[in-house]
Design an enzyme around this catalytic site. Structure first.
Site, short mmCIF file in Angstrom:
data_model
loop_
_atom_site.label_atom_id
_atom_site.label_comp_id
_atom_site.label_asym_id
_atom_site.label_seq_id
_atom_site.Cartn_x
_atom_site.Cartn_y
_atom_site.Cartn_z
N GLY A 140 5.06 -5.73 -13.19
CA GLY A 140 5.05 -6.05 -14.60
C GLY A 140 6.08 -5.23 -15.36
N SER A 141 6.60 -5.77 -16.46
CA SER A 141 7.46 -4.99 -17.35
C SER A 141 6.60 -4.04 -18.17
CB SER A 141 8.24 -5.92 -18.28
OG SER A 141 9.18 -6.66 -17.54
N GLY A 142 7.26 -3.17 -18.94
CA GLY A 142 6.54 -2.23 -19.77
C GLY A 142 6.49 -0.84 -19.16
N HIS A 143 7.07 -0.69 -17.95
CA HIS A 143 7.08 0.62 -17.28
C HIS A 143 8.48 1.19 -17.20
CE1 HIS A 143 3.03 -0.46 -16.18
NE2 HIS A 143 3.43 -1.49 -15.46
N LYS A 202 3.70 -2.02 -5.39
CA LYS A 202 2.62 -1.18 -5.89
C LYS A 202 1.28 -1.88 -5.67
CE LYS A 202 4.11 -0.67 -10.17
NZ LYS A 202 5.12 -1.77 -10.08
N ASP A 248 0.37 -8.24 -7.64
CA ASP A 248 1.64 -7.90 -7.00
C ASP A 248 1.55 -8.15 -5.49
OD1 ASP A 248 2.38 -7.10 -9.50
OD2 ASP A 248 2.80 -5.03 -9.00
N HIS A 260 -1.50 0.60 -16.80
CA HIS A 260 -1.71 -0.53 -17.69
C HIS A 260 -2.85 -0.24 -18.65
CE1 HIS A 260 -0.46 -1.88 -13.65
NE2 HIS A 260 0.47 -2.48 -14.34
#
Lengths: 357, 357
Positions: free
Chosen positions: A54-57, A105, A110, A219
């Site tokens: 996911g994006s945001g990391h 991960k 995922d 998250h």
């Protein structure tokens, strides 16, 4: 919600457009499906390393594409797994004929999608292995995870395996190395504040002005305990002791067996840390915590390690695996051997990590 | 207030102790008076570059001590000028016999103390020049400043002058170069949130959930305008146009005249940007804004520059000059020449900036 964005639905795409404009010498971005790849890929004869999530990391993973690290990264929407077609097309784009390692991960979405991509890529004639990272000692089983979550060790695996690929290791060697990094890495994090996912517009969870979340997930998944605010020395002590005192952790993961041509259940055990071990100490910002505070964490971490007879021989301090603007930090301790140290020190040149190259 | 700290009064010292523990190969820390210096200093025959200012802006300046950048940095308490004895002792520690350049941001306390340190160091036989940075186009005169504030261009001057010193430039050449960088650099910032100074414990200023501060100072000083939240494209347009359309800015600064042996008033004029200029574009996080958002800013910035016939040939994106955990960003545009580009690309190896070395 106040963020430097236009429409929430354009957040990931516009951020990637900015990256592409800023780093055209290092990376290229494909938009349909979405993946970031090394400008010089494919590199004939080199194993390709691909990660994603996911994006945001950010900067993980898209900021780590380039020489000495990743060949491609597949960003999903914020906190959402990328899809198999992203992973498949990335593999086809960067395959240099020596095989592909997916670094994954441990989150259910995922894993499912990377396994599907592995099978699709194999069906198209690519040689692909995938290795899980599950280094978070905070909790077993979580909101999006069976077993432990994959966090800070991911970055270290990407750096070390990326260097190995650059130096001509073959696919089996790199997969073994990646598994070893995972088995010797342990992490735990803490949140002072929640973050806000752009598409949602409100904080993922609520913490009062006097509360912290010990063992937070990247998250915003619940950790071990919500507790009252403590001093940084107390917090660092809790995180560090949780990592150091973590017993041997055994679990079964699915890995592709190339000889048998099928997925097999493999038992893996993280051996505990021991006196005399040489460590890489990684103090990571969750996004909104400044360097000054990270160094106060490192100060106490170094003191505890010294008391425990653990020798920090390398370190990494800064925002690497984040949760948007969340305030807090995580600590990762990786037991190093000579080979890992040599690979850690190797040159790297990516948008967000650049030394000696 | 939730921060990863122990007692507020120990914040700066404990952060420096963490830095000293983490980067013993690069830096040393002196505590009484407080300054950070390059582990290999003094370097005979090399001009020493020293900067300093209030803490809370990390990684600036302490994170930039090392090869190819600063020889020493003098951190004050949070948002508080360091004292002349810090600057004097730092100068004595790192003086390699080729003179010392103090790079000083334009805040009244910093100027007063660096001028006093200059005189004290001269009295002790050191050759010292000091050059002001006053690049913030947002406002003229501010809470702690007469004239324009010194912000993002400071980082660029430290990198470029640090490389020049490494390459054997003499003191006069480096002072001229530093003045030139300042004259060709322009910045403006924006805040989405305030930060909280540890010793105070409450936000420096209040912004509602729908307000932003255009032209914010790095200590939370008021900017041009408090206005309602806008899209990142609108915000980037305001910042970029303010910089590009800034007319020639003329003012008088005090500089030491070595021939006459006295302080002289020197008139300086920032020439405006012109079509065809080659730029370094620097998108800086104020501390709490994630990389993903900075890249969305960069995306629009690059678009505007292209429309204006300005050519971005180098960029820097990330947290470099911060205001603790403040959310927001600043943009700096520096007009480059061939010499600056060559020096920008030179190797650097410091705790927080490391490439090619």
């Amino acid at each position: 919600m106040k963020k430097l964005i236009n429409k929430p639905e354009d957040f990931v795409r516009e951020s990637l457009e900015g990256m592409a404009a800023a780093h055209a010498d290092l990376i290229k971005v494909n938009y349909d499906p979405t993946f970031v790849y090394r400008a010089t890929a494919p590199i004939p004869g080199k194993v390709a390393i691909i990660s994603g999530g996911g994006s945001g990391h950010e900067p993980m993973h898209v900021g780590f594409v380039g020489k000495g690290m990743l060949d491609a990264a597949c960003p999903g929407e914020v906190f959402t797994s990328p899809t198999p077609d992203q992973m498949l097309e990335a593999a086809k784009q960067v395959d240099g004929g020596a095989g592909i390692l997916y670094i994954v991960k441990n989150y259910s979405g995922d894993i499912m999608n990377f396994e599907m991509a592995t099978e699709l890529a194999r069906a198209e004639g690519n040689r692909v292995l995938n290795i899980l990272i599950d280094d978070d000692v905070a909790v077993k089983d979580s909101l999006y995870t069976q077993g432990r979550r994959g966090v800070g060790t991911t970055i270290l695996a990407e750096k070390i395996c990326g260097a190995a690929a650059e130096q001509g290791y073959d696919l089996t060697q790199i997969a073994d190395l990646c598994r070893r990094v995972n088995l010797h890495g342990r992490s735990m994090g803490i949140a002072l504040t929640s973050c806000t996912v752009p598409a949602k517009g409100t904080p993922t969870f609520e913490l009062s002005d006097r509360e912290i979340e010990l063992g937070i997930g990247i998250h915003g998944e619940p950790g071990r305990q919500r507790t009252e605010m403590k001093s940084v020395d107390e917090i660092t002590e809790i995180l560090t002791r949780s990592i150091i005192e973590d017993a041997a952790y055994s679990r079964t993961v699915r890995e592709w067996d190339e000889d048998k041509g099928e997925w097999l259940d493999v038992e893996l055990i993280n051996p505990p840390l021991q006196k005399g071990d040489r460590l890489l100490a990684f103090v990571n910002s969750m996004g909104g915590t400044p360097f000054s505070e990270l160094y106060i964490v490192y100060r106490k971490l170094a003191e505890i390690c010294e008391q425990q007879g653990l020798q920090i021989v390398r370190n990494l301090i800064g925002p690497y695996i984040t949760s948007l603007e969340m305030q807090g930090c995580s600590i990762t301790l990786l037991r190093l051997d000579d080979e890992m140290i040599r690979l850690w020190d190797a040159p790297v040149k990516t948008p967000s990590w650049h030394w000696g190259a």
